[in-house]
Motif scaffolding. Structure first.
Motif, PDB file in Angstrom:
ATOM      1  N   SER A 199       0.839  -1.195   0.000  1.00  0.00           N
ATOM      2  CA  SER A 199       0.000   0.000   0.000  1.00  0.00           C
ATOM      3  C   SER A 199       0.877   1.248   0.000  1.00  0.00           C
ATOM      4  O   SER A 199       1.830   1.344   0.771  1.00  0.00           O
ATOM      5  CB  SER A 199      -0.909   0.004   1.233  1.00  0.00           C
ATOM      6  N   ALA A 200       0.532   2.192  -0.866  1.00  0.00           N
ATOM      7  CA  ALA A 200       1.255   3.460  -0.991  1.00  0.00           C
ATOM      8  C   ALA A 200       2.711   3.247  -1.370  1.00  0.00           C
ATOM      9  O   ALA A 200       3.565   4.082  -1.075  1.00  0.00           O
ATOM     10  CB  ALA A 200       1.153   4.272   0.302  1.00  0.00           C
ATOM     11  N   GLY A 201       2.996   2.140  -2.059  1.00  0.00           N
ATOM     12  CA  GLY A 201       4.381   1.803  -2.400  1.00  0.00           C
ATOM     13  C   GLY A 201       5.065   2.818  -3.285  1.00  0.00           C
ATOM     14  O   GLY A 201       6.273   3.014  -3.204  1.00  0.00           O
ATOM     15  N   GLY A 244      19.716  12.348  -2.611  1.00  0.00           N
ATOM     16  CA  GLY A 244      20.772  12.002  -3.545  1.00  0.00           C
ATOM     17  C   GLY A 244      20.242  11.236  -4.744  1.00  0.00           C
ATOM     18  O   GLY A 244      19.242  11.621  -5.352  1.00  0.00           O
ATOM     19  N   ALA A 245      20.886  10.117  -5.056  1.00  0.00           N
ATOM     20  CA  ALA A 245      20.530   9.336  -6.236  1.00  0.00           C
ATOM     21  C   ALA A 245      19.295   8.476  -5.972  1.00  0.00           C
ATOM     22  O   ALA A 245      19.002   8.100  -4.836  1.00  0.00           O
ATOM     23  CB  ALA A 245      21.705   8.450  -6.631  1.00  0.00           C
ATOM     24  N   ARG A 246      18.589   8.153  -7.043  1.00  0.00           N
ATOM     25  CA  ARG A 246      17.437   7.261  -6.951  1.00  0.00           C
ATOM     26  C   ARG A 246      17.926   5.846  -6.648  1.00  0.00           C
ATOM     27  O   ARG A 246      18.874   5.353  -7.255  1.00  0.00           O
ATOM     28  CB  ARG A 246      16.650   7.291  -8.266  1.00  0.00           C
ATOM     29  N   ASN A 247      17.290   5.185  -5.705  1.00  0.00           N
ATOM     30  CA  ASN A 247      17.646   3.822  -5.327  1.00  0.00           C
ATOM     31  C   ASN A 247      17.060   2.842  -6.339  1.00  0.00           C
ATOM     32  O   ASN A 247      16.142   3.177  -7.098  1.00  0.00           O
ATOM     33  CB  ASN A 247      17.118   3.522  -3.923  1.00  0.00           C
ATOM     34  N   ALA A 248      17.557   1.602  -6.307  1.00  0.00           N
ATOM     35  CA  ALA A 248      17.127   0.581  -7.270  1.00  0.00           C
ATOM     36  C   ALA A 248      15.877  -0.144  -6.789  1.00  0.00           C
ATOM     37  O   ALA A 248      15.840  -1.364  -6.643  1.00  0.00           O
ATOM     38  CB  ALA A 248      18.259  -0.411  -7.528  1.00  0.00           C
ATOM     39  N   VAL A 249      14.837   0.635  -6.514  1.00  0.00           N
ATOM     40  CA  VAL A 249      13.538   0.082  -6.136  1.00  0.00           C
ATOM     41  C   VAL A 249      12.477   0.773  -6.988  1.00  0.00           C
ATOM     42  O   VAL A 249      12.459   2.000  -7.094  1.00  0.00           O
ATOM     43  CB  VAL A 249      13.253   0.272  -4.630  1.00  0.00           C
ATOM     44  N   THR A 250      11.633  -0.015  -7.637  1.00  0.00           N
ATOM     45  CA  THR A 250      10.639   0.547  -8.549  1.00  0.00           C
ATOM     46  C   THR A 250       9.300  -0.155  -8.388  1.00  0.00           C
ATOM     47  O   THR A 250       9.226  -1.297  -7.907  1.00  0.00           O
ATOM     48  CB  THR A 250      11.080   0.394 -10.019  1.00  0.00           C
ATOM     49  N   CYS A 251       8.258   0.551  -8.798  1.00  0.00           N
ATOM     50  CA  CYS A 251       6.911  -0.029  -8.852  1.00  0.00           C
ATOM     51  C   CYS A 251       6.761  -0.764 -10.175  1.00  0.00           C
ATOM     52  O   CYS A 251       6.784  -0.141 -11.239  1.00  0.00           O
ATOM     53  CB  CYS A 251       5.861   1.069  -8.716  1.00  0.00           C
ATOM     54  N   GLY A 252       6.607  -2.088 -10.095  1.00  0.00           N
ATOM     55  CA  GLY A 252       6.458  -2.875 -11.319  1.00  0.00           C
ATOM     56  C   GLY A 252       5.068  -2.803 -11.905  1.00  0.00           C
ATOM     57  O   GLY A 252       4.890  -2.857 -13.127  1.00  0.00           O
ATOM     58  N   SER A 253       4.078  -2.668 -11.022  1.00  0.00           N
ATOM     59  CA  SER A 253       2.691  -2.550 -11.478  1.00  0.00           C
ATOM     60  C   SER A 253       1.822  -2.135 -10.300  1.00  0.00           C
ATOM     61  O   SER A 253       2.257  -2.186  -9.146  1.00  0.00           O
ATOM     62  CB  SER A 253       2.184  -3.875 -12.061  1.00  0.00           C
ATOM     63  N   ILE A 254       0.599  -1.704 -10.625  1.00  0.00           N
ATOM     64  CA  ILE A 254      -0.392  -1.417  -9.600  1.00  0.00           C
ATOM     65  C   ILE A 254      -1.428  -2.535  -9.623  1.00  0.00           C
ATOM     66  O   ILE A 254      -1.896  -2.930 -10.693  1.00  0.00           O
ATOM     67  CB  ILE A 254      -1.087  -0.058  -9.843  1.00  0.00           C
ATOM     68  N   GLU A 255      -1.777  -3.038  -8.451  1.00  0.00           N
ATOM     69  CA  GLU A 255      -2.781  -4.096  -8.368  1.00  0.00           C
ATOM     70  C   GLU A 255      -4.153  -3.549  -8.777  1.00  0.00           C
ATOM     71  O   GLU A 255      -4.520  -2.426  -8.432  1.00  0.00           O
ATOM     72  CB  GLU A 255      -2.865  -4.642  -6.937  1.00  0.00           C
ATOM     73  N   HIS A 256      -4.917  -4.345  -9.506  1.00  0.00           N
ATOM     74  CA  HIS A 256      -6.285  -3.997  -9.876  1.00  0.00           C
ATOM     75  C   HIS A 256      -7.213  -4.581  -8.821  1.00  0.00           C
ATOM     76  O   HIS A 256      -7.437  -5.789  -8.771  1.00  0.00           O
ATOM     77  CB  HIS A 256      -6.613  -4.528 -11.270  1.00  0.00           C
ATOM     78  N   SER A 264      -2.422   3.583  -4.041  1.00  0.00           N
ATOM     79  CA  SER A 264      -1.569   2.846  -4.975  1.00  0.00           C
ATOM     80  C   SER A 264      -1.022   1.589  -4.303  1.00  0.00           C
ATOM     81  O   SER A 264      -0.055   1.647  -3.554  1.00  0.00           O
ATOM     82  CB  SER A 264      -0.420   3.733  -5.458  1.00  0.00           C
ATOM     83  N   THR A 265      -1.659   0.473  -4.560  1.00  0.00           N
ATOM     84  CA  THR A 265      -1.206  -0.826  -4.032  1.00  0.00           C
ATOM     85  C   THR A 265      -0.273  -1.428  -5.071  1.00  0.00           C
ATOM     86  O   THR A 265      -0.706  -1.802  -6.161  1.00  0.00           O
ATOM     87  CB  THR A 265      -2.402  -1.744  -3.761  1.00  0.00           C
ATOM     88  N   CYS A 266       0.998  -1.548  -4.739  1.00  0.00           N
ATOM     89  CA  CYS A 266       2.029  -1.788  -5.748  1.00  0.00           C
ATOM     90  C   CYS A 266       2.717  -3.137  -5.618  1.00  0.00           C
ATOM     91  O   CYS A 266       2.848  -3.699  -4.527  1.00  0.00           O
ATOM     92  CB  CYS A 266       3.107  -0.702  -5.644  1.00  0.00           C
ATOM     93  N   VAL A 267       3.177  -3.622  -6.763  1.00  0.00           N
ATOM     94  CA  VAL A 267       4.205  -4.651  -6.815  1.00  0.00           C
ATOM     95  C   VAL A 267       5.542  -3.908  -6.821  1.00  0.00           C
ATOM     96  O   VAL A 267       5.784  -3.078  -7.698  1.00  0.00           O
ATOM     97  CB  VAL A 267       4.072  -5.517  -8.077  1.00  0.00           C
ATOM     98  N   MET A 268       6.384  -4.174  -5.830  1.00  0.00           N
ATOM     99  CA  MET A 268       7.654  -3.457  -5.699  1.00  0.00           C
ATOM    100  C   MET A 268       8.815  -4.381  -6.048  1.00  0.00           C
ATOM    101  O   MET A 268       8.944  -5.480  -5.493  1.00  0.00           O
ATOM    102  CB  MET A 268       7.816  -2.920  -4.273  1.00  0.00           C
ATOM    103  N   ASN A 269       9.658  -3.916  -6.958  1.00  0.00           N
ATOM    104  CA  ASN A 269      10.824  -4.686  -7.392  1.00  0.00           C
ATOM    105  C   ASN A 269      12.092  -4.076  -6.806  1.00  0.00           C
ATOM    106  O   ASN A 269      12.362  -2.882  -6.998  1.00  0.00           O
ATOM    107  CB  ASN A 269      10.920  -4.697  -8.918  1.00  0.00           C
ATOM    108  N   TYR A 270      12.851  -4.890  -6.091  1.00  0.00           N
ATOM    109  CA  TYR A 270      14.127  -4.482  -5.508  1.00  0.00           C
ATOM    110  C   TYR A 270      15.242  -5.168  -6.288  1.00  0.00           C
ATOM    111  O   TYR A 270      15.364  -6.394  -6.269  1.00  0.00           O
ATOM    112  CB  TYR A 270      14.174  -4.863  -4.023  1.00  0.00           C
TER     113      TYR A 270
END
Length: 599
Positions: A199-201, A244-256, A264-270
């Motif tokens: 949630s809120a990822g 500083g720099a953006r970290n290597a964590v991203t939202c891969g998708s939002i759950e429907h 924003s309920t997210c799939v988070m990729n590290y």
């Protein structure tokens, strides 16, 4: 169109007569909670949520969140501006420690405001709400350096926070997590893995999001004992506090999702993201429970809050809509039909909503008081007592609060008839939004098992025996007053059902399935008694005020009638729950799996 009015008068009544704020002036934080300050929080907070958050609730649900190709997420129209007002007005800081920029007010006061915020716009409230659990974990387990680096801006609301627990292959069984944390030469860790349902990822409300992530270090046991907790910022923070720099964590998708579309309920990729250990290695489970317990109380509040706003709208509709005639003859002969209020079954639905929302409000606020006392009461005995009570009742507040919140929302929808199924009236959104609260932060079945499998036996049953004592003593006192004697007698019977069910568990633990089969009925039995205690306190206060000629007579009469309804229509349910528990597990577990399938 739906509407919402913060129940300020009822909150004041609970804070004064159930919580008794004035009795705790010597406890840290309570001296600042003067009547004027509390009134300002309730009045101004209520005005803020009604004027700023509620108007974007339905539109936010319709629009939802949007993920872009670069992994960024845009929240619905108006959310970013509303969040800026939320931060600027200081609502994020109410009960946070003054050392990190908070106002230091008691948790019970901020809980009252949080109820209003959730009722007005649950999806919005989740953005700062998730940060509270992350803040609690960093306060308890973070190093001084981590606290100094992250907490001031998290407390102010300038940065948000999340909890990253669940993975595609595991939810409740966190021992199955696969996210890895590889130690680096500089003392940091490279975090790699995928988390879901966060949630809120990712969102556009703030410049940085501080993720707290569960992962396993090399060689850690392949179980929950191998879990560690890491702080992983979306954007790395320089030593001077700048970004500083953006970290290597991203939202891969939002759950429907079924509901809460505006969160924003997210799939988070590290992908080798830089993180730092919080607390000790392989001690992440303890830190996780700090986050989870805070979140579970907040989710219980969500059940109450959504039930409240759905109930309010059903009351309004019942007063406006004309259908049929009263069974005893036309109530308004000059009109072509009477309002829905003349029909006993509509009254039943509305009375159930009123009895449970007002009772749960008292229980949630009293529970929040126990959180305050557990941390800040003056003696070890007082802190232990409060800790025992809130530890026992946390799964009850979460489980029963959200089950009943969803039930109230669907019943409110029923009051509308066909219009309740149509989007423009707003009821279907409350039903959809309320449904998730029964699932996340530990499904309600898990809450029930936590109650019967862990909390009952903890410390030799000290907490449940304390609860029995508290309820029993207040029943004994109320039986001596004619105004509350009948309620007290009925609650005494319900307490007896709870005590007998507890003893049945103790005598039938040789088959663990007996515990599992009876857990949910036991949780609800406990919830009925706990809310019954709150209604006893409200009835005692209302009777005393009425006898003294003080207060609003109509409001006090309504309290006494609603208490009577709870006594006559809700407390008797404990008998059937007791019989379900005593039915054991034989029939529940008797069928082989193939007999559940169609031929």
């Amino acid at each position: 169109m739906p509407q919402y009015t913060p129940p300020v008068r009822d909150t004041r009544f609970v804070l004064e007569h159930v919580v008794g704020l004035d009795r705790y002036a010597n406890v840290t934080g309570f001296a600042a909670a003067t009547p004027d300050t509390v009134d300002a929080v309730l009045e101004e907070g209520g005005r803020f949520v009604a004027e700023v958050l509620f108007p974007i609730n339905q539109s936010g649900d319709l629009e939802g969140c949007t993920r872009h190709d670069d992994g960024s997420v845009t929240t619905p129209k108006g959310f970013k501006e509303a969040y800026a007002q939320f931060v600027e007005s200081g609502w994020a800081t109410l009960s946070a420690p003054e050392a990190f920029g908070g106002q230091g007010l008691p948790h019970v006061v901020s809980t009252a405001f949080q109820e209003y915020m959730i009722s007005a716009n649950m999806a919005f409230a989740m953005y700062p709400g998730l940060a509270h659990g992350a803040i609690a974990a960093l306060l308890a387990k973070g190093s001084p350096e981590q606290q100094a680096q992250y907490l001031p801006k998290m407390v102010s609301g300038e940065w948000l926070g999340t909890m990253n627990l669940t993975e595609p292959q595991c939810g409740t069984d966190l021992g199955l997590i696969r996210t890895k944390a590889e130690p680096q030469a500089d003392g940091s860790y490279a975090i790699t893995g995928t988390k879901i349902f966060i949630s809120a990822g990712e969102n556009d409300l703030v410049d940085n999001i501080i993720h707290l992530v569960l992962a396993k270090t090399p060689g850690a046991p392949d179980s929950s004992k191998g879990i560690s907790l890491f702080v992983v910022p979306k954007v790395l923070v320089n030593e001077d506090g700048s970004l500083g720099a953006r970290n290597a964590v991203t939202c891969g998708s939002i759950e429907h999702k079924m509901g809460i579309h505006a969160n924003s309920t997210c799939v988070m990729n590290y992908d080798g993201a830089t993180g730092w250990l919080v607390g000790e290695e392989m001690k992440g489970l303890a830190a996780m429970f700090i986050m989870m317990n805070a979140a579970r109380l907040g989710v219980g509040l969500q059940g109450l809050a959504l039930g409240e706003t759905a109930y309010q709208n059903a009351v309004q509709y019942a007063g406006d809509r004309r259908q049929g005639r009263a069974l005893t003859g036309p109530a308004e002969p000059g009109e072509k039909a009477d309002t829905l209020f003349v029909h006993p079954d509509v009254r039943r639905m509305l009375m159930e909503g009123k009895a449970w929302t007002e009772g749960l409000r008292a229980l949630c606020l009293w529970g929040a008081l126990q959180v305050d006392l557990e941390h800040n009461a003056g003696t070890e005995e007082e802190r232990q007592t409060a800790g025992d009570l809130i530890g026992l009742l946390t799964p009850v507040i979460k489980g029963v609060g959200t089950d009943k919140g969803y039930e109230i929302a669907t019943t409110a929808q029923q009051v509308y008839g066909g219009h309740g199924y149509i989007r423009e009236w707003g009821m279907e959104q409350y039903v959809r939004d309320a449904r998730i609260a029964m699932i996340y932060e530990g499904t309600n079945g898990v809450q029930a098992m936590d109650l019967v499998g862990r909390k009952l036996a903890m410390n030799g049953g000290r907490a449940i025996q304390l609860f029995f004592k508290v309820v029993g003593e207040e029943i004994a006192a109320a039986k001596g007053d004619a105004a509350t004697a009948d309620f007290a007698a009925r609650l005494e019977k319900a307490l007896g059902d709870l005590q007998a069910s507890t003893m049945w568990f103790m005598g039938n633990m040789a088959n663990p399935n007996n515990i599992g089969a009876g857990a949910v009925p036991y949780m609800h039995l406990t919830g009925i008694v706990a809310v019954g205690l709150m209604w006893l306190r409200m009835a005692v206060a209302a009777a005393k005020l009425k006898a003294a000629g003080e207060g609003d007579a109509a409001f006090l009469d309504a309290k006494l009638v609603t208490a009577r309804f709870y006594a006559e229509r809700v407390l008797p349910e404990t008998g059937s729950l007791k019989r379900k528990i005593e039915g054991g597990a034989d029939a529940v577990m008797g069928l082989p799996p193939e007999m559940f399938r169609a031929a």
